[in-house]
Design a protein around this motif. Structure first.
Motif, PDB file in Angstrom:
ATOM      1  N   LEU A 100     -34.529  30.145   6.435  1.00  0.00           N
ATOM      2  CA  LEU A 100     -35.282  29.007   6.951  1.00  0.00           C
ATOM      3  C   LEU A 100     -36.126  28.377   5.855  1.00  0.00           C
ATOM      4  CD1 LEU A 100     -36.519  30.128  10.482  1.00  0.00           C
ATOM      5  CD2 LEU A 100     -35.073  28.173   9.958  1.00  0.00           C
ATOM      6  N   SER A 101     -36.075  27.066   5.752  1.00  0.00           N
ATOM      7  CA  SER A 101     -36.798  26.355   4.698  1.00  0.00           C
ATOM      8  C   SER A 101     -38.244  26.089   5.102  1.00  0.00           C
ATOM      9  CB  SER A 101     -36.105  25.028   4.400  1.00  0.00           C
ATOM     10  OG  SER A 101     -36.889  24.242   3.520  1.00  0.00           O
ATOM     11  N   ILE A 102     -39.128  26.197   4.112  1.00  0.00           N
ATOM     12  CA  ILE A 102     -40.521  25.790   4.313  1.00  0.00           C
ATOM     13  C   ILE A 102     -40.860  24.609   3.409  1.00  0.00           C
ATOM     14  CG2 ILE A 102     -41.296  28.080   5.055  1.00  0.00           C
ATOM     15  CD1 ILE A 102     -42.328  28.534   2.197  1.00  0.00           C
ATOM     16  N   ASP A 103     -39.814  23.958   2.875  1.00  0.00           N
ATOM     17  CA  ASP A 103     -40.033  22.843   1.954  1.00  0.00           C
ATOM     18  C   ASP A 103     -40.713  21.683   2.693  1.00  0.00           C
ATOM     19  OD1 ASP A 103     -39.476  20.385   0.341  1.00  0.00           O
ATOM     20  OD2 ASP A 103     -38.431  21.829  -0.923  1.00  0.00           O
ATOM     21  N   PRO A 104     -41.874  21.231   2.205  1.00  0.00           N
ATOM     22  CA  PRO A 104     -42.616  20.170   2.901  1.00  0.00           C
ATOM     23  C   PRO A 104     -41.919  18.820   2.914  1.00  0.00           C
ATOM     24  CG  PRO A 104     -43.603  20.616   0.762  1.00  0.00           C
ATOM     25  CD  PRO A 104     -42.559  21.682   0.977  1.00  0.00           C
ATOM     26  N   ARG A 105     -40.899  18.636   2.074  1.00  0.00           N
ATOM     27  CA  ARG A 105     -40.221  17.340   2.020  1.00  0.00           C
ATOM     28  C   ARG A 105     -39.551  16.976   3.337  1.00  0.00           C
ATOM     29  NH1 ARG A 105     -37.767  18.193  -4.005  1.00  0.00           N
ATOM     30  NH2 ARG A 105     -37.530  20.293  -3.180  1.00  0.00           N
ATOM     31  N   PHE A 106     -39.243  17.983   4.150  1.00  0.00           N
ATOM     32  CA  PHE A 106     -38.580  17.709   5.419  1.00  0.00           C
ATOM     33  C   PHE A 106     -39.573  17.465   6.553  1.00  0.00           C
ATOM     34  CE2 PHE A 106     -35.448  19.993   2.901  1.00  0.00           C
ATOM     35  CZ  PHE A 106     -34.343  19.183   3.049  1.00  0.00           C
ATOM     36  N   LYS A 107     -40.860  17.507   6.227  1.00  0.00           N
ATOM     37  CA  LYS A 107     -41.884  17.274   7.254  1.00  0.00           C
ATOM     38  C   LYS A 107     -42.710  16.030   6.967  1.00  0.00           C
ATOM     39  CE  LYS A 107     -42.312  22.232   8.209  1.00  0.00           C
ATOM     40  NZ  LYS A 107     -43.224  23.406   8.249  1.00  0.00           N
ATOM     41  N   ARG A 108     -42.392  15.331   5.891  1.00  0.00           N
ATOM     42  CA  ARG A 108     -43.180  14.163   5.522  1.00  0.00           C
ATOM     43  C   ARG A 108     -42.884  12.982   6.445  1.00  0.00           C
ATOM     44  NH1 ARG A 108     -41.625  14.774  -0.787  1.00  0.00           N
ATOM     45  NH2 ARG A 108     -43.037  16.491  -1.303  1.00  0.00           N
ATOM     46  N   ASN A 109     -43.935  12.196   6.673  1.00  0.00           N
ATOM     47  CA  ASN A 109     -43.784  10.994   7.500  1.00  0.00           C
ATOM     48  C   ASN A 109     -43.425   9.768   6.679  1.00  0.00           C
ATOM     49  OD1 ASN A 109     -44.497  12.344   9.930  1.00  0.00           O
ATOM     50  ND2 ASN A 109     -46.662  12.198   9.368  1.00  0.00           N
ATOM     51  N   SER A 110     -43.526   9.873   5.356  1.00  0.00           N
ATOM     52  CA  SER A 110     -43.220   8.732   4.496  1.00  0.00           C
ATOM     53  C   SER A 110     -42.465   9.200   3.261  1.00  0.00           C
ATOM     54  CB  SER A 110     -44.506   8.000   4.087  1.00  0.00           C
ATOM     55  OG  SER A 110     -45.414   8.884   3.464  1.00  0.00           O
ATOM     56  N   VAL A 111     -41.751   8.271   2.640  1.00  0.00           N
ATOM     57  CA  VAL A 111     -40.939   8.578   1.459  1.00  0.00           C
ATOM     58  C   VAL A 111     -41.842   8.810   0.250  1.00  0.00           C
ATOM     59  CG1 VAL A 111     -39.201   7.683  -0.134  1.00  0.00           C
ATOM     60  CG2 VAL A 111     -38.999   7.251   2.320  1.00  0.00           C
ATOM     61  N   ARG A 112     -41.596   9.906  -0.444  1.00  0.00           N
ATOM     62  CA  ARG A 112     -42.309  10.168  -1.694  1.00  0.00           C
ATOM     63  C   ARG A 112     -41.335  10.006  -2.857  1.00  0.00           C
ATOM     64  NH1 ARG A 112     -45.699  15.633  -2.582  1.00  0.00           N
ATOM     65  NH2 ARG A 112     -46.774  14.705  -0.803  1.00  0.00           N
ATOM     66  N   ILE A 113     -41.812   9.423  -3.951  1.00  0.00           N
ATOM     67  CA  ILE A 113     -40.948   9.148  -5.088  1.00  0.00           C
ATOM     68  C   ILE A 113     -41.593   9.684  -6.364  1.00  0.00           C
ATOM     69  CG2 ILE A 113     -41.830   6.907  -5.873  1.00  0.00           C
ATOM     70  CD1 ILE A 113     -38.188   7.608  -5.053  1.00  0.00           C
ATOM     71  N   LYS A 114     -40.779  10.196  -7.275  1.00  0.00           N
ATOM     72  CA  LYS A 114     -41.295  10.663  -8.561  1.00  0.00           C
ATOM     73  C   LYS A 114     -41.506   9.463  -9.479  1.00  0.00           C
ATOM     74  CE  LYS A 114     -40.526  14.030 -12.234  1.00  0.00           C
ATOM     75  NZ  LYS A 114     -39.638  15.096 -12.764  1.00  0.00           N
ATOM     76  N   VAL A 115     -42.631   9.442 -10.162  1.00  0.00           N
ATOM     77  CA  VAL A 115     -42.990   8.315 -11.022  1.00  0.00           C
ATOM     78  C   VAL A 115     -42.339   8.488 -12.392  1.00  0.00           C
ATOM     79  CG1 VAL A 115     -44.914   7.130 -12.160  1.00  0.00           C
ATOM     80  CG2 VAL A 115     -45.152   7.952  -9.797  1.00  0.00           C
ATOM     81  N   SER A 116     -41.883   7.379 -12.983  1.00  0.00           N
ATOM     82  CA  SER A 116     -41.277   7.396 -14.303  1.00  0.00           C
ATOM     83  C   SER A 116     -42.320   7.730 -15.367  1.00  0.00           C
ATOM     84  CB  SER A 116     -40.655   6.034 -14.612  1.00  0.00           C
ATOM     85  OG  SER A 116     -40.303   5.931 -15.971  1.00  0.00           O
ATOM     86  N   GLU A 117     -41.959   8.633 -16.297  1.00  0.00           N
ATOM     87  CA  GLU A 117     -42.859   8.950 -17.408  1.00  0.00           C
ATOM     88  C   GLU A 117     -42.915   7.809 -18.412  1.00  0.00           C
ATOM     89  OE1 GLU A 117     -41.868  12.652 -19.173  1.00  0.00           O
ATOM     90  OE2 GLU A 117     -42.166  13.815 -17.334  1.00  0.00           O
ATOM     91  N   LEU A 118     -41.824   7.039 -18.510  1.00  0.00           N
ATOM     92  CA  LEU A 118     -41.792   5.923 -19.456  1.00  0.00           C
ATOM     93  C   LEU A 118     -42.550   4.711 -18.935  1.00  0.00           C
ATOM     94  CD1 LEU A 118     -38.053   6.116 -20.597  1.00  0.00           C
ATOM     95  CD2 LEU A 118     -40.085   7.015 -21.768  1.00  0.00           C
ATOM     96  N   LYS A 119     -42.590   4.552 -17.616  1.00  0.00           N
ATOM     97  CA  LYS A 119     -43.313   3.432 -17.001  1.00  0.00           C
ATOM     98  C   LYS A 119     -44.289   4.018 -15.983  1.00  0.00           C
ATOM     99  CE  LYS A 119     -39.460   1.343 -15.856  1.00  0.00           C
ATOM    100  NZ  LYS A 119     -38.526   0.305 -15.287  1.00  0.00           N
ATOM    101  N   PRO A 120     -45.411   4.556 -16.457  1.00  0.00           N
ATOM    102  CA  PRO A 120     -46.304   5.321 -15.582  1.00  0.00           C
ATOM    103  C   PRO A 120     -47.103   4.474 -14.599  1.00  0.00           C
ATOM    104  CG  PRO A 120     -47.269   5.099 -17.757  1.00  0.00           C
ATOM    105  CD  PRO A 120     -45.873   4.532 -17.853  1.00  0.00           C
ATOM    106  N   VAL A 121     -47.507   5.126 -13.528  1.00  0.00           N
ATOM    107  CA  VAL A 121     -48.526   4.586 -12.624  1.00  0.00           C
ATOM    108  C   VAL A 121     -49.836   5.268 -13.010  1.00  0.00           C
ATOM    109  CG1 VAL A 121     -49.338   4.443 -10.243  1.00  0.00           C
ATOM    110  CG2 VAL A 121     -46.897   4.167 -10.749  1.00  0.00           C
ATOM    111  N   ILE A 122     -50.826   4.466 -13.374  1.00  0.00           N
ATOM    112  CA  ILE A 122     -52.118   4.998 -13.808  1.00  0.00           C
ATOM    113  C   ILE A 122     -53.075   5.048 -12.616  1.00  0.00           C
ATOM    114  CG2 ILE A 122     -54.077   4.687 -15.358  1.00  0.00           C
ATOM    115  CD1 ILE A 122     -51.394   5.401 -16.717  1.00  0.00           C
ATOM    116  N   VAL A 123     -53.755   6.178 -12.475  1.00  0.00           N
ATOM    117  CA  VAL A 123     -54.678   6.381 -11.365  1.00  0.00           C
ATOM    118  C   VAL A 123     -56.085   6.595 -11.905  1.00  0.00           C
ATOM    119  CG1 VAL A 123     -55.179   7.734  -9.298  1.00  0.00           C
ATOM    120  CG2 VAL A 123     -52.803   7.494 -10.067  1.00  0.00           C
TER     121      VAL A 123
END
Length: 229
Positions: A100-123
């Motif tokens: 049985l999986s406990i991976d949280p990706r299957f319980k998310r309500n919204s799409v999560r995306i990995k950010v590009s290292e070459l074109k970063p999002v700055i926080v």
């Protein structure tokens, strides 16, 4: 749990005997990759052999696992199994016996995306005393994961955020809360903090969603290039 494993074993054995494929899912830069694999053998509750699928290789190379939708024969509810990949190649994959999986990706309500290292999002993160300039690791319309030095954040810490996207767009004054802190492997001196957006304007949510859609397209094109090699 033993009874559940027996159900999974019986189900997989039936697929092997009938040479039927199974739907499996892995992730490439947080984008789900769906393919069909045929199990070829089962060694008790230890390992499972599968015919390979080249479309799965780039995702498995990142995650070292894949996931299998499974409908319980008695309860008829859909569950997700996870199998750790022990070996993979163009013709053959070997995994651990699915559990049985406990991976949280299957319980998310919204799409999560990995950010590009070459074109970063700055926080920009402001905790009321100081402002930190950090890189986003991943992002969804519900929150952002940031890379920081170990010990920078505490669970339930409330923060104010500004996001700067590669195309120059900005989202400012988002009220957030730290909901998760975990090591950022392989560098044990750094960690990833997951910050949930508590208050966000609809126009700012739209900016984030447009970035996510564009980044998804980039990842899919990159994935296709790997598959064509």
């Amino acid at each position: 749990m033993g009874e559940f494993k027996d159900y999974v074993l019986s189900w997989l054995k039936d697929k092997v005997n009938k040479k039927q494929h199974v739907e499996v899912i892995s992730f490439y830069n947080e984008v789900p990759v769906h393919v069909k694999l045929t199990p070829t053998y089962i060694e008790g509750f230890k390992t499972v052999g599968w015919e390979s699928n080249p479309k799965l290789i780039p995702a498995v190379d990142q995650t070292q696992a894949f996931y299998i939708p499974f409908v319980h024969p008695l309860h008829k509810e859909k569950q997700i199994l996870s199998a750790g990949v022990l070996y993979y190649g163009k013709d053959y994959i070997e995994t651990t016996f699915p559990s049985l999986s406990i991976d949280p990706r299957f319980k998310r309500n919204s799409v999560r995306i990995k950010v590009s290292e070459l074109k970063p999002v700055i926080v920009e993160v402001n905790d009321g005393e100081k402002t930190l300039i950090l890189r986003a690791v991943d992002i969804s319309e519900g929150g952002v994961g940031v890379e920081a030095e170990k010990g920078t954040f505490s669970l339930n810490e409330e923060l104010m955020l500004n996001l700067k996207f590669p195309d120059g767009k900005e989202v400012n004054n988002i009220f957030g809360k730290v909901v998760n802190v975990e090591p950022l492997m392989p560098d044990r001196k750094k960690e990833k903090a997951g910050i949930a957006f508590l208050k966000i304007r609809e126009k700012d949510r739209d900016i984030i969603n447009r970035y996510i859609v564009q980044r998804q397209k980039e990842i899919i094109n990159e994935f296709k290039m790997f598959c064509e090699e």
